[in-house]
Write a protein that holds these residues in place. Structure first.
Motif, PDB file in Angstrom:
ATOM      1  N   ARG A   1      -4.247  12.094   7.287  1.00 36.13           N
ATOM      2  CA  ARG A   1      -4.165  10.704   7.080  1.00 36.13           C
ATOM      3  C   ARG A   1      -2.895  10.219   6.135  1.00 36.13           C
ATOM      4  NH1 ARG A   1      -9.708   7.524   7.527  1.00 36.13           N
ATOM      5  NH2 ARG A   1     -10.828   8.787   8.918  1.00 36.13           N
ATOM      6  N   PRO A   2      -1.714  10.842   6.617  1.00 35.68           N
ATOM      7  CA  PRO A   2      -0.557  10.701   5.690  1.00 35.68           C
ATOM      8  C   PRO A   2      -0.027   9.172   5.725  1.00 35.68           C
ATOM      9  CG  PRO A   2      -0.050  11.933   7.607  1.00 35.68           C
ATOM     10  CD  PRO A   2      -1.434  11.712   7.666  1.00 35.68           C
ATOM     11  N   LYS A   3       0.667   8.622   4.276  1.00 32.80           N
ATOM     12  CA  LYS A   3       1.156   7.376   4.528  1.00 32.80           C
ATOM     13  C   LYS A   3       0.296   6.450   4.829  1.00 32.80           C
ATOM     14  CE  LYS A   3       5.830   8.829   6.156  1.00 32.80           C
ATOM     15  NZ  LYS A   3       7.238   8.727   6.932  1.00 32.80           N
ATOM     16  N   PRO A   4      -0.812   6.597   4.027  1.00 35.38           N
ATOM     17  CA  PRO A   4      -1.813   5.383   4.335  1.00 35.38           C
ATOM     18  C   PRO A   4      -1.322   4.013   3.977  1.00 35.38           C
ATOM     19  CG  PRO A   4      -2.306   6.436   2.326  1.00 35.38           C
ATOM     20  CD  PRO A   4      -1.182   7.182   2.747  1.00 35.38           C
ATOM     21  N   ALA A   5      -1.743   3.080   4.815  1.00 30.52           N
ATOM     22  CA  ALA A   5      -1.169   1.727   4.588  1.00 30.52           C
ATOM     23  C   ALA A   5      -1.576   0.906   3.486  1.00 30.52           C
ATOM     24  CB  ALA A   5      -1.698   0.736   5.979  1.00 30.52           C
ATOM     25  N   PRO A   6      -1.032   0.022   2.805  1.00 33.63           N
ATOM     26  CA  PRO A   6      -1.461  -0.768   1.757  1.00 33.63           C
ATOM     27  C   PRO A   6      -2.807  -1.346   2.108  1.00 33.63           C
ATOM     28  CG  PRO A   6       0.712  -1.519   2.678  1.00 33.63           C
ATOM     29  CD  PRO A   6       0.222  -0.858   3.347  1.00 33.63           C
TER      30      PRO A   6
ATOM     31  N   SER B   1      -7.766  -0.333   8.805  1.00 32.68           N
ATOM     32  CA  SER B   1      -6.626  -0.354   8.136  1.00 32.68           C
ATOM     33  C   SER B   1      -6.128   1.205   7.962  1.00 32.68           C
ATOM     34  CB  SER B   1      -6.309  -1.027   7.096  1.00 32.68           C
ATOM     35  OG  SER B   1      -5.021  -1.145   6.422  1.00 32.68           O
ATOM     36  N   GLY B   2      -7.296   1.899   7.809  1.00 35.67           N
ATOM     37  CA  GLY B   2      -7.207   3.518   7.354  1.00 35.67           C
ATOM     38  C   GLY B   2      -6.835   4.254   8.534  1.00 35.67           C
ATOM     39  N   ILE B   3      -6.943   3.942   9.813  1.00 37.26           N
ATOM     40  CA  ILE B   3      -6.881   4.576  10.908  1.00 37.26           C
ATOM     41  C   ILE B   3      -5.671   3.859  11.822  1.00 37.26           C
ATOM     42  CG2 ILE B   3      -7.975   5.689  13.080  1.00 37.26           C
ATOM     43  CD1 ILE B   3     -10.663   5.343  11.640  1.00 37.26           C
ATOM     44  N   VAL B   4      -6.077   2.871  12.421  1.00 35.19           N
ATOM     45  CA  VAL B   4      -5.072   2.336  13.681  1.00 35.19           C
ATOM     46  C   VAL B   4      -3.749   1.950  12.695  1.00 35.19           C
ATOM     47  CG1 VAL B   4      -4.775   0.597  15.229  1.00 35.19           C
ATOM     48  CG2 VAL B   4      -7.023   1.573  14.858  1.00 35.19           C
TER      49      VAL B   4
ATOM     50  N   LEU C   1       0.092   3.736  13.018  1.00 34.90           N
ATOM     51  CA  LEU C   1       1.393   3.131  13.514  1.00 34.90           C
ATOM     52  C   LEU C   1       2.452   2.995  12.717  1.00 34.90           C
ATOM     53  CD1 LEU C   1      -0.370   0.574  15.771  1.00 34.90           C
ATOM     54  CD2 LEU C   1       0.918   2.152  16.541  1.00 34.90           C
ATOM     55  N   ILE C   2       2.150   3.001  11.220  1.00 39.81           N
ATOM     56  CA  ILE C   2       3.038   3.091  10.199  1.00 39.81           C
ATOM     57  C   ILE C   2       3.549   4.450  10.230  1.00 39.81           C
ATOM     58  CG2 ILE C   2       3.430   2.840   7.850  1.00 39.81           C
ATOM     59  CD1 ILE C   2       1.435   0.675   7.711  1.00 39.81           C
ATOM     60  N   TRP C   3       2.797   5.400  10.114  1.00 43.07           N
ATOM     61  CA  TRP C   3       3.042   7.125  10.043  1.00 43.07           C
ATOM     62  C   TRP C   3       4.132   7.216  11.075  1.00 43.07           C
ATOM     63  CZ3 TRP C   3       0.288  10.978  13.400  1.00 43.07           C
ATOM     64  CH2 TRP C   3       0.698  12.218  12.810  1.00 43.07           C
ATOM     65  N   LEU C   4       3.836   6.866  12.458  1.00 52.79           N
ATOM     66  CA  LEU C   4       4.817   7.278  13.425  1.00 52.79           C
ATOM     67  C   LEU C   4       6.041   5.985  13.559  1.00 52.79           C
ATOM     68  CD1 LEU C   4       1.921   7.368  16.234  1.00 52.79           C
ATOM     69  CD2 LEU C   4       3.533   9.125  15.365  1.00 52.79           C
ATOM     70  N   ASN C   5       6.238   5.368  12.388  1.00 56.82           N
ATOM     71  CA  ASN C   5       7.487   4.514  12.113  1.00 56.82           C
ATOM     72  C   ASN C   5       7.567   3.392  13.112  1.00 56.82           C
ATOM     73  OD1 ASN C   5       8.603   6.142  10.280  1.00 56.82           O
ATOM     74  ND2 ASN C   5       9.006   7.937  11.634  1.00 56.82           N
ATOM     75  N   MET C   6       6.408   2.978  13.592  1.00 56.04           N
ATOM     76  CA  MET C   6       6.189   1.849  14.703  1.00 56.04           C
ATOM     77  C   MET C   6       6.223   0.301  13.857  1.00 56.04           C
ATOM     78  SD  MET C   6       6.512   3.126  17.192  1.00 56.04           S
ATOM     79  CE  MET C   6       6.423   1.534  18.409  1.00 56.04           C
ATOM     80  N   GLY C   7       6.198   0.371  12.480  1.00 58.34           N
ATOM     81  CA  GLY C   7       6.099  -0.980  11.764  1.00 58.34           C
ATOM     82  C   GLY C   7       4.836  -1.014  11.402  1.00 58.34           C
ATOM     83  N   ASP C   8       4.719  -1.906  10.595  1.00 57.99           N
ATOM     84  CA  ASP C   8       3.296  -2.506  10.007  1.00 57.99           C
ATOM     85  C   ASP C   8       2.690  -3.676  11.147  1.00 57.99           C
ATOM     86  OD1 ASP C   8       0.938  -3.426   8.834  1.00 57.99           O
ATOM     87  OD2 ASP C   8       1.807  -3.714   6.798  1.00 57.99           O
ATOM     88  N   PRO C   9       1.516  -3.596  11.752  1.00 58.21           N
ATOM     89  CA  PRO C   9       1.088  -4.353  12.671  1.00 58.21           C
ATOM     90  C   PRO C   9       0.701  -5.745  12.154  1.00 58.21           C
ATOM     91  CG  PRO C   9      -0.546  -2.527  12.643  1.00 58.21           C
ATOM     92  CD  PRO C   9       0.887  -1.946  11.717  1.00 58.21           C
ATOM     93  N   ARG C  10       0.528  -5.630  10.719  1.00 59.22           N
ATOM     94  CA  ARG C  10      -0.057  -6.925  10.057  1.00 59.22           C
ATOM     95  C   ARG C  10       1.189  -7.795   9.985  1.00 59.22           C
ATOM     96  NH1 ARG C  10      -3.213  -7.320   4.034  1.00 59.22           N
ATOM     97  NH2 ARG C  10      -4.340  -9.168   4.433  1.00 59.22           N
ATOM     98  N   GLY C  11       2.411  -7.432  10.223  1.00 60.04           N
ATOM     99  CA  GLY C  11       3.462  -8.319  10.305  1.00 60.04           C
ATOM    100  C   GLY C  11       3.773  -8.957   8.934  1.00 60.04           C
ATOM    101  N   ASP C  12       4.482 -10.178   8.791  1.00 59.83           N
ATOM    102  CA  ASP C  12       4.895 -10.947   7.642  1.00 59.83           C
ATOM    103  C   ASP C  12       3.545 -11.685   6.854  1.00 59.83           C
ATOM    104  OD1 ASP C  12       5.877 -12.546   5.616  1.00 59.83           O
ATOM    105  OD2 ASP C  12       7.710 -12.761   6.825  1.00 59.83           O
ATOM    106  N   ILE C  13       2.705 -11.220   5.884  1.00 58.81           N
ATOM    107  CA  ILE C  13       1.545 -11.841   5.516  1.00 58.81           C
ATOM    108  C   ILE C  13       1.936 -13.244   4.871  1.00 58.81           C
ATOM    109  CG2 ILE C  13      -0.344 -11.459   3.939  1.00 58.81           C
ATOM    110  CD1 ILE C  13       0.205  -8.441   4.290  1.00 58.81           C
TER     111      ILE C  13
END
Length: 817
Positions: free
Chosen positions: A687-692, A701-704, A708-720
Motif C-alpha cells: 500500500r505505497p503512496k496512500p491517498a490523503p 480511499s485506502g484501496i481503490v 490509482l494514484i500509485w499508478l500515476n492515473m491521477g486522483d479520482p476525487r478530482g477538484d474538491i
C-alpha cells in the motif's frame, strides 16, 4: 389462422411447445349437415394450404443454407463463443467469411447472415443439408426462417462404417452441450437443438443405427415450468424419448444455489471434462440386476442413476408434543448446510432468486417496483417465507410423527408451525450461513485473497454464482502487471469524452469499485454528469455493472420527493442489486438515507408493505447520472464526480469504432481480472503512496483511490474545492448570510421582518409555510444546523440563549465568536 364465414372457425398452436388445437363457433353436434360438410372441406383446404406454405418455406430455407455454407470456412478456436466456453472447433462447425444476403419469405425483405457468425449445419437422417443455425460472438443463436427442424440434427464425431454395429451414441439439446459430451466421451454425439426435438431425432437415429446404445445427455432445467404444469423439460423430454427408443438418460446435478447451471457444458466448466465422463459412465455402466423375476424395463428410474458417492440419508426430525423447540433446533441444523441455498441476512432468511420483470400494467407502473427496473435474469436476494421453508425442509429432512394405530413413527411433511417458529426466532440461535452479498464475478476477501471458486465463501459471507470459467488471478502481480491491467480496463471507456484526467481516473475507480464493492465497508456514490444528453453517462454506469453482474445496471427513476426516493433505493438495497443507477436526474439531488447508505457498513431499511425495518449490510454500488448534475449538502462530499463533455451540439450522433457494452460483455473475464490485478498489485506492494484522508470512506480511499494514484492515473476525487463551490446548499447558505442583519437578531425578529423586507423574503422563501407565513421552527433548526459553518469567511453564530426569550444570533467572522 381464422375463418370468419359461417360457421366461424380457426386453428392455433405453439411450435416451441408442440401445442396445437382448433375451435369452431358452434359445436359439431349443433351444426347442420351442410355446415359440417363445409367445415370439413374448409379444414382440409386450410391444412393443404398450410402444408404447401410450410413446404415452400422449408425449401427456401434449405436453398439459403446452401448459399450460406458456400461462404464459410472451418471455425477457428479463437472465435469468442468457443474461447469463452473453452471448446475446440470440431469438424462440421463453420464460420461465415462474409455477409450473405438471402431470401426465405418472398413477402419479406432480404435478410443478412453476418460475417464472423458460427454456422451449425442441420442435416436430415439422409445427410441432406436442410438449414443452418447461426451463433453470434455473444452466443445469440437463430435458425433461418422456415427451418424444418423436427427430426433433423447436427452430428459431431465419426460415424461408424457399419450402421448395424453396436456402439454408443449420445444425444443432447444445444451445440455446446453436444460438443462437450463428445469431447468428454468421444461418442458420436447428436445435436437435437431443443428438448422438443429429442423424440423425433432419437427415433430417426434408432432407425438409422438399430443396434446402437443411445444415451441422452439431458439438460437439468429443474426451475423451468412446462406448459402442462410439469417442471424440467430437459429431463422430462429426454426420459420420454428414451422410453420410446430403449435409451438411457444422464443429466448433471447441481446444488440448489447454483441456479444458473443446467447442462453438461456448465458441469465441465465447473468441475472439468472428466466429471462429464464420470456422470455418463455411471449411467452406462450400471451393475446388472440379479432378480430374473423382476419386470424388465428399458428406461432406468431416477434412483438408478449414479453421480459419484451416494447421497447421505436425510436427517430425521421427530415431532413430539411439548418438544416443538427441539424440532425447531433440528430444522435450523438442517438449514445450516450452505448447499441448500438458504442464508441468514440480518433477522430474515433469504435465498438467491432469478428476477423476472412483472407484466407492465398501470398498477405496476404506479408502484415502487414500476420505478425500479432491472434486467430480466438478474440474480437478486429473495426473502424466504414459511411456505418456502416447508418445501425446503420437507425436501432435505425426514419429519416423523408417532402414530398410535401403527405404534410407530410415520413420515409427514414439515409441520407449518416448525417453519413459522424458525422464522420467528429472527436470528436468535440461527446457525445458517450468513449472507453478505451475492456476487457473479470473482472478488476479494477482507485479507486480499481472491474468491475464484463458485459457491458460498464462509470467511467473507459472499455467495459466488457463475456458470463460466474465470482466468487465474496472479497472487503477487507487479507494478508492471498493474500498468498492463490499466490498459485492459480502460478499453471499454476509451471513447468517452472525459473533461480531465481526474475524470478518467474516476471512471476507472468506478469499474474497480463495481468488482470489489461487496468487501468494502463503505464506498462513495459515483455521479456521471455532462452538459447534454447522449454523451455516455448511462453507458459509463452500465459498463461497470456488466463487469460485476454481466448485465446492465438496475435503474431507479429519480424524484424530488425524498421519502419516495428512499423507498426506491431501499427496495433495491433489500433485493441486493449490485449496481443501481439513479438515472437522468434533472433536479437537485438530496437524500439523508442515501448519505447513510453510502457511509455506513450497515443500514436500516423499511420493508415495503410491512411495518418492519430490516438491517442489511451496505454492499450496493450507487450511481447517478444527469445533465449538469447538482448534488446537495453532505451528499456532495460523499460523491465521486465523472465529468463528460463531447463539445458538440449532438453528442449522440458521434461515430464510435466499437460498442462499449458489447465489448464489456465479450471481454468481461479479462476486465474483471484486470480490476483485481490492480488491487492485488497495490496490496502486495504494501500500500505505497496512500491517498490523503477521505472521511467516511477510508476503506475505499485506502484501496481503490490509492491504487490509482500509485499508478500515476491521477486522483479520482478530482477538484474538491470546485465541487464544494458548486454545492447548492453552500450557495443557498451564502445567500442567507448576505440577507440576514449585520447586528444580533432573534428568530422572532426575523419573522417580523420577513413580511416587510422583500430582499430578506426572497432569500428565506423556502422557510415559508403553506399559508405564506414564516416557519420559525424550520428556521431555528436551520440556524442550529449551520452554526459556525464558514462561507466566505463569515458564519452564523449564537450569542446566547435562554428559555424565556430564545436564542440570539449574529452573522460575522468566526474569530469574533
Amino acid at each position: 389462422m381464422l375463418h370468419l364465414d359461417t360457421p366461424a372457425s380457426g386453428a392455433f398452436g405453439d411450435l416451441q411447445t408442440g401445442i396445437q388445437d382448433t375451435w369452431t363457433e358452434k359445436r359439431p353436434s349443433s351444426m347442420t349437415a351442410a355446415e359440417r360438410a363445409e367445415l370439413k372441406k374448409r379444414m382440409a383446404e386450410t391444412q393443404k394450404q398450410r402444408e404447401e406454405e410450410r413446404a415452400a418455406l422449408n425449401a427456401a430455407a434449405a436453398a439459403a443454407a446452401v448459399l450460406i455454407m458456400a461462404s464459410t470456412e472451418k471455425a477457428p478456436a479463437s472465435h469468442p463463443y468457443l474461447s469463452k466456453k473453452g471448446l475446440p472447433p470440431f469438424p462440421g462447425l463453420r464460420r461465415l467469411k462474409q455477409n450473405v444476403k438471402y431470401v426465405v419469405d418472398p413477402e419479406e425483405d432480404p435478410r443478412t447472415a453476418r460475417a464472423g457468425s458460427l454456422v451449425v449445419p442441420l442435416y436430415t437422417p439422409g445427410a441432406e443439408l436442410i438449414s443452418v443455425q447461426l451463433i453470434g460472438d455473444d452466443g445469440t443463436k437463430r435458425f433461418l426462417k422456415g427451418t424444418a427442424k423436427e427430426g433433423n440434427y447436427h452430428p459431431i464425431g465419426k460415424r461408424p462404417e457399419d450402421p448395424g454395429a453396436e456402439f454408443n451414441i449420445a444425444i443432447a439439446e444445444g451445440y455446446s452441450t453436444a460438443a462437450r459430451v463428445h469431447q468428454a466421451t468421444g461418442f458420436l454425439t447428436i445435436t437435437a437443438f431443443d428438448a422438443g426435438n429429442l423424440g423425433p431425432v432419437s427415433k430417426a437415429i434408432r432407425a438409422k443405427y438399430p443396434n446402437a446404445r443411445i444415451i441422452f445427455a439431458a439438460d437439468n432445467d429443474r426451475l423451468v415450468k412446462m406448459p402442462d404444469g410439469r417442471f424440467n423439460p430437459g429431463v422430462t423430454k429426454a426420459k420420454e424419448a428414451a422410453e420410446a427408443v430403449g435409451g438411457l438418460v444422464a443429466f448433471p446435478v447441481f446444488d440448489d444455489a447454483e441456479i444458473e447451471l443446467t447442462d453438461f457444458d456448465d458441469l465441465a466448466r465447473k468441475s472439468g471434462v472428466d466429471r462429464v465422463r464420470e456422470v455418463i459412465d455411471a449411467v452406462l455402466n450400471q451393475p446388472a440386476r440379479t432378480n430374473d423375476h423382476a419386470p424388465k424395463r428399458t428406461l432406468p428410474r431416477e434412483e438408478d442413476f449414479s453421480f459419484g458417492e451416494p447421497a447421505p440419508a436425510k436427517p430425521e426430525i421427530k415431532i413430539r408434543q411439548g418438544a416443538i423447540h427441539k424440532a425447531v433446533d433440528d430444522a435450523i441444523t438442517v438449514l445450516s448446510d450452505p448447499t441448500l441455498g438458504i442464508f441468514a441476512r440480518g433477522e430474515v432468511l433469504v435465498r438467491p432468486v432469478e428476477y423476472s420483470a412483472p407484466t407492465k400494467t398501470l398498477s405496476v407502473n404506479a408502484s415502487v417496483e414500476g420505478n425500479l427496473s432491472r434486467p430480466d435474469g438478474s440474480v437478486i436476494v429473495g426473502r424466504v417465507d414459511a411456505d418456502s421453508l416447508i418445501d425446503v425442509l420437507t425436501r432435505y429432512a425426514s419429519f416423523l410423527k408417532w402414530d398410535a394405530r401403527s405404534k410407530d413413527d410415520v413420515d409427514i411433511n414439515c409441520p407449518p408451525e416448525v417453519a413459522r417458529l424458525v422464522l420467528a426466532r429472527r436470528g436468535f440461535g440461527w446457525t445458517m450461513p450468513r449472507l453478505r452479498a451475492i456476487i457473479q464475478a470473482p472478488c476479494l476477501r477482507d485479507d486480499g485473497t481472491v474468491i475464484n471458486s463458485t459457491g458460498y465463501d464462509a470467511s467473507s459471507g459472499l455467495l459466488f454464482l457463475s456458470n463460466r470459467l474465470w482466468p487465474f488471478i496472479p497472487e503477487a502481480p507487479s507494478f508492471r502487471d498493474a500498468l498492463d491491467a490499466i490498459e485492459v480496463l480502460v478499453e471499454p471507456i476509451s471513447q468517452l469524452p472525459f473533461v480531465a484526467n481526474s475524470d478518467r481516473s474516476a471512471a476507472l475507480a468506478l469499474l474497480i469499485t463495481a468488482v470489489i464493492r461487496p468487501i468494502l465497508k463503505s464506498a462513495p456514490m459515483f455521479a456521471v454528469t455532462a452538459p447534454s444528453a447522449g454523451t455516455g453517462k448511462s453507458l459509463t454506469v452500465d459498463v461497470a455493472s456488466v463487469l460485476t453482474t454481466g448485465r446492465r445496471a438496475s435503474v431507479i427513476t429519480p424524484t424530488q420527493d425524498e421519502a419516495e426516493l428512499e423507498k426506491r433505493i431501499g427496495a433495491a438495497a433489500i433485493a441486493g442489486d449490485a449496481v443501481i443507477a439513479i438515472d437522468n436526474v434533472s433536479h437537485v439531488l438530496r437524500s439523508d438515507q442515501l448519505c447513510q447508505m453510502l457511509t455506513s457498513a450497515e443500514t436500516q431499511v423499511r420493508v415495503l408493505g410491512r411495518s418492519e425495518v430490516q438491517s442489511i449490510q451496505s454492499t450496493t454500488l450507487i450511481c447517478c447520472t444527469g445533465n449538469n448534475l447538482s448534488i446537495f449538502g453532505d451528499l456532495n462530499r460523499r460523491t465521486i464526480r465523472i465529468r463528460l463533455d463531447a463539445k458538440t451540439e449532438r453528442p449522440d450522433e458521434r461515430p464510435f469504432t466499437f460498442d462499449a457494452i458489447d465489448l464489456a460483455m465479450r471481454k468481461r473475464a479479462e476486465l474483471v481480472t484486470a480490476a483485481l490485478t490492480i488491487v492485488r498489485a497495490y496490496l502486495v506492494a504494501g500500500r505505497p503512496k496512500p491517498a490523503p484522508p477521505m472521511g467516511s470512506f477510508e476503506d475505499w480511499s485506502g484501496i481503490v483511490r490509492s491504487a490509482l494514484i500509485w499508478l500515476n492515473m491521477g486522483d479520482p476525487r478530482g477538484d474538491i474545492t470546485e465541487m464544494r463551490a458548486e454545492d447548492p446548499e453552500k450557495t443557498a447558505l451564502a445567500e442567507v448570510l448576505e440577507a440576514l442583519p449585520s447586528t444580533p437578531f432573534t428568530v422572532k425578529e426575523i419573522k417580523r421582518k420577513f413580511g416587510e423586507d422583500a430582499e430578506l423574503r426572497s432569500a428565506l422563501g423556502h422557510f415559508a409555510d403553506k399559508a405564506g407565513g414564516f416557519s420559525t421552527a424550520r428556521f431555528s433548526g436551520y440556524l442550529r444546523k449551520f452554526k459556525n459553518t464558514p462561507v466566505g469567511g463569515r458564519a452564523i453564530q449564537m450569542v446566547h440563549t435562554d428559555e424565556a426569550h430564545g436564542s440570539t444570533w449574529f452573522v460575522g467572522p468566526l474569530e469574533a465568536a
